[in-house]
Design a protein around this motif. Structure first.
Motif, mmCIF file in Angstrom:
data_model
loop_
_atom_site.group_PDB
_atom_site.id
_atom_site.type_symbol
_atom_site.label_atom_id
_atom_site.label_comp_id
_atom_site.label_asym_id
_atom_site.label_seq_id
_atom_site.Cartn_x
_atom_site.Cartn_y
_atom_site.Cartn_z
ATOM 1 N N LEU A 1 0.846 -1.190 0.000
ATOM 2 C CA LEU A 1 0.000 0.000 0.000
ATOM 3 C C LEU A 1 0.886 1.247 0.000
ATOM 4 N N ASP A 2 0.647 2.109 -0.978
ATOM 5 C CA ASP A 2 1.304 3.426 -0.977
ATOM 6 C C ASP A 2 0.225 4.482 -0.782
ATOM 7 N N LEU A 3 0.414 5.311 0.200
ATOM 8 C CA LEU A 3 -0.570 6.358 0.481
ATOM 9 C C LEU A 3 0.125 7.703 0.477
ATOM 10 N N ALA A 4 -0.146 8.490 -0.576
ATOM 11 C CA ALA A 4 0.373 9.861 -0.618
ATOM 12 C C ALA A 4 -0.332 10.667 0.489
ATOM 13 N N PRO A 5 0.131 11.876 0.770
ATOM 14 C CA PRO A 5 -0.595 12.678 1.762
ATOM 15 C C PRO A 5 -2.086 12.731 1.421
ATOM 16 N N SER A 6 -2.927 12.507 2.436
ATOM 17 C CA SER A 6 -4.395 12.413 2.272
ATOM 18 C C SER A 6 -4.846 11.169 1.504
ATOM 19 N N GLY A 7 -3.949 10.254 1.253
ATOM 20 C CA GLY A 7 -4.314 9.034 0.521
ATOM 21 C C GLY A 7 -5.189 8.108 1.346
ATOM 22 N N VAL A 8 -6.032 7.363 0.650
ATOM 23 C CA VAL A 8 -7.036 6.512 1.310
ATOM 24 C C VAL A 8 -7.168 5.178 0.570
ATOM 25 N N VAL A 9 -7.137 4.090 1.288
ATOM 26 C CA VAL A 9 -7.627 2.825 0.730
ATOM 27 C C VAL A 9 -9.048 2.688 1.266
ATOM 28 N N PRO A 10 -10.038 2.837 0.384
ATOM 29 C CA PRO A 10 -11.428 2.927 0.858
ATOM 30 C C PRO A 10 -11.910 1.614 1.492
ATOM 31 N N PHE A 11 -13.050 1.661 2.133
ATOM 32 C CA PHE A 11 -13.649 0.483 2.755
ATOM 33 C C PHE A 11 -13.673 -0.698 1.797
ATOM 34 N N HIS A 12 -13.174 -1.836 2.271
ATOM 35 C CA HIS A 12 -13.148 -3.036 1.440
ATOM 36 C C HIS A 12 -13.106 -4.275 2.329
ATOM 37 N N THR A 13 -13.269 -5.422 1.695
ATOM 38 C CA THR A 13 -13.121 -6.702 2.403
ATOM 39 C C THR A 13 -12.241 -7.625 1.561
ATOM 40 N N HIS A 14 -11.708 -8.654 2.223
ATOM 41 C CA HIS A 14 -11.076 -9.779 1.540
ATOM 42 C C HIS A 14 -11.936 -10.993 1.853
ATOM 43 N N PRO A 15 -12.690 -11.471 0.873
ATOM 44 C CA PRO A 15 -13.663 -12.541 1.166
ATOM 45 C C PRO A 15 -13.036 -13.824 1.680
ATOM 46 N N GLY A 16 -11.757 -14.037 1.342
ATOM 47 C CA GLY A 16 -11.192 -15.341 1.660
ATOM 48 C C GLY A 16 -9.994 -15.334 2.590
ATOM 49 N N ALA A 17 -9.781 -14.273 3.365
ATOM 50 C CA ALA A 17 -8.557 -14.253 4.176
ATOM 51 C C ALA A 17 -8.621 -13.209 5.269
#
Lengths: 208, 208, 208, 208, 208, 208
Positions: A89-105
């Motif tokens: 994961l690379d997050l620049a300033p104010s970067g976001v990985v939005p809400f998510h799921t991993h169905p199998g792990a």
């Protein structure tokens, strides 16, 4: 020496019985519910067990100011069937990985640069939220909604690891808005307003 | 509003049915083959899912010039039952993590500083060896012998991740020499010379 | 006859070795990652293996005009550890079971009354949508977002079955809006507008 | 009679649905992480489920005065996917099965002739050692180092059984010395003396 | 907008890594111990996840006045690898599903019409028997003998669900009498009288 | 030396993290679906991993002229959670182990004395039958009906091994006749004649 070679021969035989120490993915063979087919052991090299694709930063010049680079069995064939995979994961300033799921792990996150605020939500709708510094780990139990946002003024970087070589990734916004599911059905099943849905469908390339 | 609360109540009920999203280890409760007992959900906080113990470097002022710091379920209770765990490797110049296995898990290694030469040996006695740079990953299939040695002139650091919350760790030298197994039996079962065995028993604190 | 009783005694012994045919949940004992503790076999009766709680319709006088009644191990202790559970869905006209996931199980739905439109969304954001009639089955792969809406002018009823005795249930709207996660963070991690978030927090009892 | 045949036909149909009672290994088909492909049921005979290869003694005229004869899925195709396999150990007087591990299985040993001293070493480096007589069983937990040596003045024989149809076998001496891993790296990762390593590489056919 | 498309591209990539959300059975591909091969995702449609074959009543004009209609992976390919399957039971008045087992799965039964008396027998030979009404559930632990008989004066209908996509079905009477196992061996291994065996072999099409 | 002890201390710590190499059954603690609770490691000795109970012949002076002596986790606590168990079969001349199943495991049989005719029946009602000599192995896939009968004029002995530490054992005759299931229901669900049922209920101690 003759005896020794005999011993050697016997043990080679028994070792041959155990060649399936691993099952490097043959991406062109048939898949089973347990994963990809195995590449012939004679064609396997150490490079099947090494992956360099996460060495470089992902491109964060995008709307979320973030990049998610996977190293699942499809990218890193040596992982196939071994119950593990990774991503960067690379997050620049104010970067976001939005809400998510991993169905199998399940997932473990390691911050290697900067600082990241991460959270998951349980089935009881409780939020488990923490701001993590470099070197800290956080675990996200299987299948639960979670997110990561940059908590530093500079680019932050994390590596995440999964309990499956094929964890899956379902980003809630994309599942809801980046396809042809009708606005009416999205409205009925999310309680979101029609205008809101249409706006996000527009942004994310959805129709309907 | 009454109807809404009713809905709310129903869903709270069904959510309660699903509280076992996770099973944070209660280290004082009974253990089962599946892991530690679960801490009551009402006592679980986000800190159970976060571990800071790998933020600082391990002490490498020792014979192997290396430190292995585990984050298994015993150290990081939120991992219990989730099929994942971690450890940090610090390797001073010339530092070595000697040949070892994890009886219950596969492993993925991520170099975060310096450079590391790592290898595993298959059942067919083939060596898969590679020198890894920062940001590269290598996978070690379950139960196979492997090692890591520093390949840089400076301290190298890696994080490793396992496909079990209780991967185990068996260092071959310690298994062979750091206990009371008689020199005669070690000699018979390893083909090593008596003097060699006695020397290593001396170094590693073994007797017999 | 003596011999027979001897035989009988021997087999009773071997049968005792196998009492763990099942593990009826003792809801008051310690939990493990594999589920609830087992009730003593001597206290188990057929009623532990029978559940009547899904015979009656759930109350659909609520905002979603629907009811979800679970029969997980917590309600139906005989299921514990057997890799199965169930729930009943009642959908009044216009009733909806909103977008949700089961973090720990796949699901099969059986329509027993009326007609239901159901869909799931894959990791590739593809929508698999179908209107099902009485007697039809649909499967929802593990962990993926899905919903059910009434497709009949009358009340529709379905039963769903899960591949775990503890499948979990995470309703996306509740996970996002029915807790204290700050509006700012919800906004950042969902791209929804602030007003939309505050509106749904209001409806679902969230704060922040 | 018509009705009966009808019944018969229906049940044949449902039986066909269940042909995968077993998955006899097709050694020429693609392998998956779950094992070998399944031979067509129409070509399966009882001989796929019977193995005679362990009836005769292995040849113990070798350096270890012992023979290990495997019956894994590769030799005994009927075992494929059934979570079991076997091997026969023949130990002439002074015979030794040197330290080894099975990366993918636990093992139970049964002495059928003579007497055998066996031991395993735990992750805590504790040695669990016992001399076993005919008819006695010993279990070796998954992945841990263990050995067997003849404790009788005559040939001893044991059968071992594994919790996987593909348990693997890694003999420590062969993994360390019977390949091209450089003496320098072996020295660094085992603390053994250079001369000792070169001696064993010579005996076991290693180079480097 | 450029940035957005870039983001879109990145996420599509990561989604592609996760296409194995499901493994719809390709009935013509090789089978593995984990199930059928996977159909290419590009050829999968919603109809793979929907099964209508249990909508209609089975034909109960037969000796048992009952029909068992399976929806296992062979009939309903979308179930493959998902740990679930189903079947429909139709029981005319006096209809019976005779004693049987499912070697690979536990079962939950749901009565949707009429009333059914069902029972299973544990390893300790205890009978767990109950007459179930419409809407009631009963669970049958894996591998144990069980039966269902109509308890109503009218046709009763149930749906059953299994904890495997390939549960198997072994009807005791058919296993004992509907093949060429010699009467002498059946007699020796069941204690049944020769005449009884010959009678049932006659009824069920067995020889020998 | 100081450095060495430091190293030693670090590794002891990491080894402590991995004490769950095994989970010797504490038969008095709570059970979980994964098996018995674990005995404290400090109380475990090598005797927990050794079982002598199968050294002596079982008593075959009974109606079946056979004895089945189990070594499941209840008898042999070291097996708990390791996916393996064992039993000994003694068959006097004409001795029979009647038709039975193991609901939770596959089985491998090893003849160690005499000769045994064994068979299993598949879901397709095919009989796989073979007469086995000393040293031969036969595998019985999980949950399927099988039997063993002495094929020699003298006592035959076999050891069997299972793919679970708790395989279960359900002898068909006992399940059908050695309990209080009413003759009427047995008749309806087996097609056996009333007189036959009453006769076997008499022999095996059943009522009803």
């Amino acid at each position: 020496m003759f005896k020794l070679l005999f011993f050697f021969a016997i043990l080679i035989l028994s070792s041959n019985a155990a060649v399936q120490d691993f099952c490097v993915a043959d991406l062109k063979g048939p898949e089973s519910p347990a994963g990809y087919s195995c590449k012939a052991v004679t064609k396997v090299t150490v490079n099947d067990f090494v992956y360099s694709g996460l060495s470089a930063a992902g491109n964060t010049s995008n709307i979320i100011k973030a990049a998610v680079s996977p190293a699942f069995a499809a990218q890193f064939p040596g992982l196939n069937g071994l119950g593990l995979s990774a991503a960067r994961l690379d997050l620049a300033p104010s970067g976001v990985v939005p809400f998510h799921t991993h169905p199998g792990a399940s997932e473990v996150l390691l911050v290697v640069q900067g600082s990241i605020t991460a959270a998951f939500v349980s089935s009881a709708n409780t939020v488990y939220l923490k701001t993590l510094k470099k070197g800290e780990l956080m675990v996200f139990p299987q299948g639960l909604l979670h997110f990561q946002v940059n908590a530093a003024g500079v680019t932050s970087v994390a590596y995440v690891f999964f309990s499956s070589s094929n964890p899956g990734l379902q980003i809630t916004d994309f599942a809801l808005f980046a396809n042809d599911l009708s606005t009416k059905l999205v409205e009925a099943t999310t309680f979101l307003d029609e205008a809101q849905i249409k706006k996000l469908k527009g942004v994310l390339g959805g129709t309907g």
